[in-house]
Design a protein around this motif. Structure first.
Motif, PDB file in Angstrom:
ATOM      1  N   GLY A  33      13.068  -0.658   5.814  1.00  0.00           N
ATOM      2  CA  GLY A  33      11.787  -0.640   6.512  1.00  0.00           C
ATOM      3  C   GLY A  33      10.795   0.360   5.972  1.00  0.00           C
ATOM      4  N   GLU A  34      11.272   1.520   5.547  1.00  0.00           N
ATOM      5  CA  GLU A  34      10.363   2.536   5.020  1.00  0.00           C
ATOM      6  C   GLU A  34       9.671   2.043   3.748  1.00  0.00           C
ATOM      7  N   ARG A  35      10.444   1.404   2.876  1.00  0.00           N
ATOM      8  CA  ARG A  35       9.870   0.859   1.644  1.00  0.00           C
ATOM      9  C   ARG A  35       8.871  -0.258   1.960  1.00  0.00           C
ATOM     10  N   ALA A  36       9.209  -1.089   2.939  1.00  0.00           N
ATOM     11  CA  ALA A  36       8.311  -2.175   3.333  1.00  0.00           C
ATOM     12  C   ALA A  36       6.984  -1.626   3.826  1.00  0.00           C
ATOM     13  N   LEU A  37       7.030  -0.600   4.665  1.00  0.00           N
ATOM     14  CA  LEU A  37       5.801  -0.014   5.198  1.00  0.00           C
ATOM     15  C   LEU A  37       4.996   0.643   4.090  1.00  0.00           C
ATOM     16  N   SER A  38       5.689   1.292   3.153  1.00  0.00           N
ATOM     17  CA  SER A  38       5.004   1.931   2.028  1.00  0.00           C
ATOM     18  C   SER A  38       4.256   0.903   1.183  1.00  0.00           C
ATOM     19  N   LEU A  39       4.923  -0.202   0.852  1.00  0.00           N
ATOM     20  CA  LEU A  39       4.279  -1.249   0.056  1.00  0.00           C
ATOM     21  C   LEU A  39       3.127  -1.893   0.816  1.00  0.00           C
ATOM     22  N   ALA A  40       3.334  -2.154   2.100  1.00  0.00           N
ATOM     23  CA  ALA A  40       2.289  -2.778   2.914  1.00  0.00           C
ATOM     24  C   ALA A  40       1.066  -1.878   3.036  1.00  0.00           C
ATOM     25  N   SER A  41       1.286  -0.562   2.986  1.00  0.00           N
ATOM     26  CA  SER A  41       0.181   0.392   3.081  1.00  0.00           C
ATOM     27  C   SER A  41      -0.524   0.573   1.747  1.00  0.00           C
ATOM     28  N   GLU A  42       0.246   0.470   0.666  1.00  0.00           N
ATOM     29  CA  GLU A  42      -0.289   0.740  -0.669  1.00  0.00           C
ATOM     30  C   GLU A  42      -1.004  -0.460  -1.267  1.00  0.00           C
ATOM     31  N   LEU A  43      -0.471  -1.671  -1.025  1.00  0.00           N
ATOM     32  CA  LEU A  43      -0.958  -2.872  -1.684  1.00  0.00           C
ATOM     33  C   LEU A  43      -1.446  -3.897  -0.661  1.00  0.00           C
ATOM     34  N   ARG A  44      -2.176  -4.877  -1.156  1.00  0.00           N
ATOM     35  CA  ARG A  44      -2.714  -5.916  -0.285  1.00  0.00           C
ATOM     36  C   ARG A  44      -1.908  -7.190  -0.461  1.00  0.00           C
ATOM     37  N   TYR A  45      -1.465  -7.761   0.641  1.00  0.00           N
ATOM     38  CA  TYR A  45      -0.667  -8.980   0.617  1.00  0.00           C
ATOM     39  C   TYR A  45      -1.340 -10.072   1.444  1.00  0.00           C
ATOM     40  N   ASP A  46      -1.019 -11.322   1.091  1.00  0.00           N
ATOM     41  CA  ASP A  46      -1.510 -12.453   1.873  1.00  0.00           C
ATOM     42  C   ASP A  46      -0.625 -12.706   3.081  1.00  0.00           C
ATOM     43  N   ILE A 161      -7.828  -5.721  -9.046  1.00  0.00           N
ATOM     44  CA  ILE A 161      -9.028  -5.876  -8.229  1.00  0.00           C
ATOM     45  C   ILE A 161      -8.689  -5.896  -6.741  1.00  0.00           C
ATOM     46  N   ARG A 162      -7.508  -6.395  -6.399  1.00  0.00           N
ATOM     47  CA  ARG A 162      -7.100  -6.385  -4.997  1.00  0.00           C
ATOM     48  C   ARG A 162      -6.697  -4.980  -4.545  1.00  0.00           C
ATOM     49  N   ASN A 163      -6.470  -4.108  -5.513  1.00  0.00           N
ATOM     50  CA  ASN A 163      -6.124  -2.714  -5.202  1.00  0.00           C
ATOM     51  C   ASN A 163      -7.120  -1.765  -5.864  1.00  0.00           C
ATOM     52  N   LYS A 164      -8.391  -2.175  -5.876  1.00  0.00           N
ATOM     53  CA  LYS A 164      -9.415  -1.395  -6.544  1.00  0.00           C
ATOM     54  C   LYS A 164      -9.465   0.022  -5.967  1.00  0.00           C
ATOM     55  N   ASN A 165      -9.705   0.960  -6.865  1.00  0.00           N
ATOM     56  CA  ASN A 165      -9.778   2.392  -6.547  1.00  0.00           C
ATOM     57  C   ASN A 165      -8.424   3.005  -6.180  1.00  0.00           C
ATOM     58  N   VAL A 166      -7.349   2.210  -6.301  1.00  0.00           N
ATOM     59  CA  VAL A 166      -5.996   2.717  -6.058  1.00  0.00           C
ATOM     60  C   VAL A 166      -5.309   2.925  -7.402  1.00  0.00           C
ATOM     61  N   ILE A 167      -4.659   4.079  -7.577  1.00  0.00           N
ATOM     62  CA  ILE A 167      -3.928   4.335  -8.815  1.00  0.00           C
ATOM     63  C   ILE A 167      -2.609   3.576  -8.768  1.00  0.00           C
ATOM     64  N   LEU A 168      -2.390   2.712  -9.750  1.00  0.00           N
ATOM     65  CA  LEU A 168      -1.173   1.916  -9.843  1.00  0.00           C
ATOM     66  C   LEU A 168      -0.391   2.360 -11.070  1.00  0.00           C
ATOM     67  N   SER A 169       0.861   2.718 -10.882  1.00  0.00           N
ATOM     68  CA  SER A 169       1.672   3.194 -12.005  1.00  0.00           C
ATOM     69  C   SER A 169       1.957   2.056 -12.978  1.00  0.00           C
ATOM     70  N   THR A 170       2.272   2.412 -14.214  1.00  0.00           N
ATOM     71  CA  THR A 170       2.636   1.417 -15.221  1.00  0.00           C
ATOM     72  C   THR A 170       3.845   0.621 -14.753  1.00  0.00           C
ATOM     73  N   GLU A 171       4.803   1.318 -14.160  1.00  0.00           N
ATOM     74  CA  GLU A 171       6.008   0.643 -13.675  1.00  0.00           C
ATOM     75  C   GLU A 171       5.673  -0.357 -12.578  1.00  0.00           C
ATOM     76  N   ARG A 172       4.746   0.042 -11.692  1.00  0.00           N
ATOM     77  CA  ARG A 172       4.354  -0.839 -10.596  1.00  0.00           C
ATOM     78  C   ARG A 172       3.658  -2.089 -11.118  1.00  0.00           C
ATOM     79  N   LEU A 173       2.782  -1.924 -12.102  1.00  0.00           N
ATOM     80  CA  LEU A 173       2.094  -3.064 -12.700  1.00  0.00           C
ATOM     81  C   LEU A 173       3.086  -3.968 -13.424  1.00  0.00           C
ATOM     82  N   MET A 174       4.034  -3.355 -14.097  1.00  0.00           N
ATOM     83  CA  MET A 174       5.058  -4.123 -14.809  1.00  0.00           C
ATOM     84  C   MET A 174       5.850  -4.978 -13.822  1.00  0.00           C
ATOM     85  N   GLU A 175       6.242  -4.367 -12.732  1.00  0.00           N
ATOM     86  CA  GLU A 175       7.032  -5.063 -11.715  1.00  0.00           C
ATOM     87  C   GLU A 175       6.239  -6.192 -11.068  1.00  0.00           C
ATOM     88  N   SER A 176       4.968  -5.932 -10.763  1.00  0.00           N
ATOM     89  CA  SER A 176       4.146  -6.896 -10.032  1.00  0.00           C
ATOM     90  C   SER A 176       3.705  -8.074 -10.889  1.00  0.00           C
TER      91      SER A 176
END
Length: 224
Positions: A33-46, A161-176
């Motif tokens: 749950g903690e990871r889920a909340l972190s991702l939901a707070s950091e990124l935008r989902y449909d 663009i869906r996470n504009k102005n948010v710093i996204l790590s290289t690893e995060r971009l690779m994963e996504s």
């Protein structure tokens, strides 16, 4: 369309993820749950598919925290509990729908389509500054100028663009963008970032992809 799947039963999670990806969804996975909340707070989902019984933080608490933070992403609760009180508890916490285990995959897909249908029209295109990203043609447009992106360039630009102005790590971009199981090297992210920068510059975009040393990349308006 991007979904977050939060399910701690790894075999079930892997199965759902494969089915969703087969049906053309991009899927991020959380096993607690903690990871889920972190991702939901950091990124935008449909949409978010959220199991109730998870380690570290249960699904009900995740939904409550999301809604308290004004995060209105549609949520489907998955639960092995069939009692009406538990269903009501999930809905009262802010969930939009629920599905009781075991469930048919076809029903889950139908629930997801119904839940996310209202957001489809909103994402026919994205914009930042003077720049539009068209989802139907994979084009970057500024006024009368346009340039077509490759599939991976589009996914990367969409994520930025869906996470504009948010710093996204290289690893995060690779994963996504490339996924957990990709055989690509991590430096492929830099290669595609470089390509996107050239295309943004080519159409006269007012936005740019900034490198933040040691942290990752951020899309922001202003290319100076």
């Amino acid at each position: 369309m991007r979904l977050l799947l939060a399910e701690d039963e790894r075999e079930l999670s892997d199965t759902i993820k494969r089915v969703l990806e087969y049906n053309k969804y991009d899927v991020d996975v959380a096993y607690d749950g903690e990871r889920a909340l972190s991702l939901a707070s950091e990124l935008r989902y449909d949409g978010i598919i959220l199991d109730i019984m998870m380690p570290k933080m249960d699904g009900i608490s995740v939904v409550k925290a999301m809604r308290a933070n004004k995060n209105n992403t549609p949520v489907i609760i998955l639960t092995a509990k069939a009692e009406i009180d538990d269903r009501v508890l999930g809905l009262d916490a802010g969930a939009d729908d629920y599905l009781t285990k075991p469930f048919a995959i076809k029903e889950l897909l139908a629930r997801i389509r119904a839940l996310t249908r209202r957001s489809v029209d909103s994402f026919e295109s994205y914009s930042i500054g003077n720049t539009i990203l068209k989802c139907d043609t994979f084009e970057l447009c500024v006024g009368a100028k346009s340039i077509r992106l490759t599939g991976k360039e589009f996914k990367l630009m969409e994520h930025l663009i869906r996470n504009k102005n948010v710093i996204l790590s290289t690893e995060r971009l690779m994963e996504s963008v490339w996924g957990y199981d990709s055989n690509s090297e991590i430096n492929v992210v830099w290669v595609f970032i470089s390509s996107l920068r050239k295309k943004l510059e080519g159409v006269g975009s007012s936005c740019s992809i900034k490198a933040v040393r040691g942290l990752g990349y951020r899309l922001e308006e202003g290319n100076d």
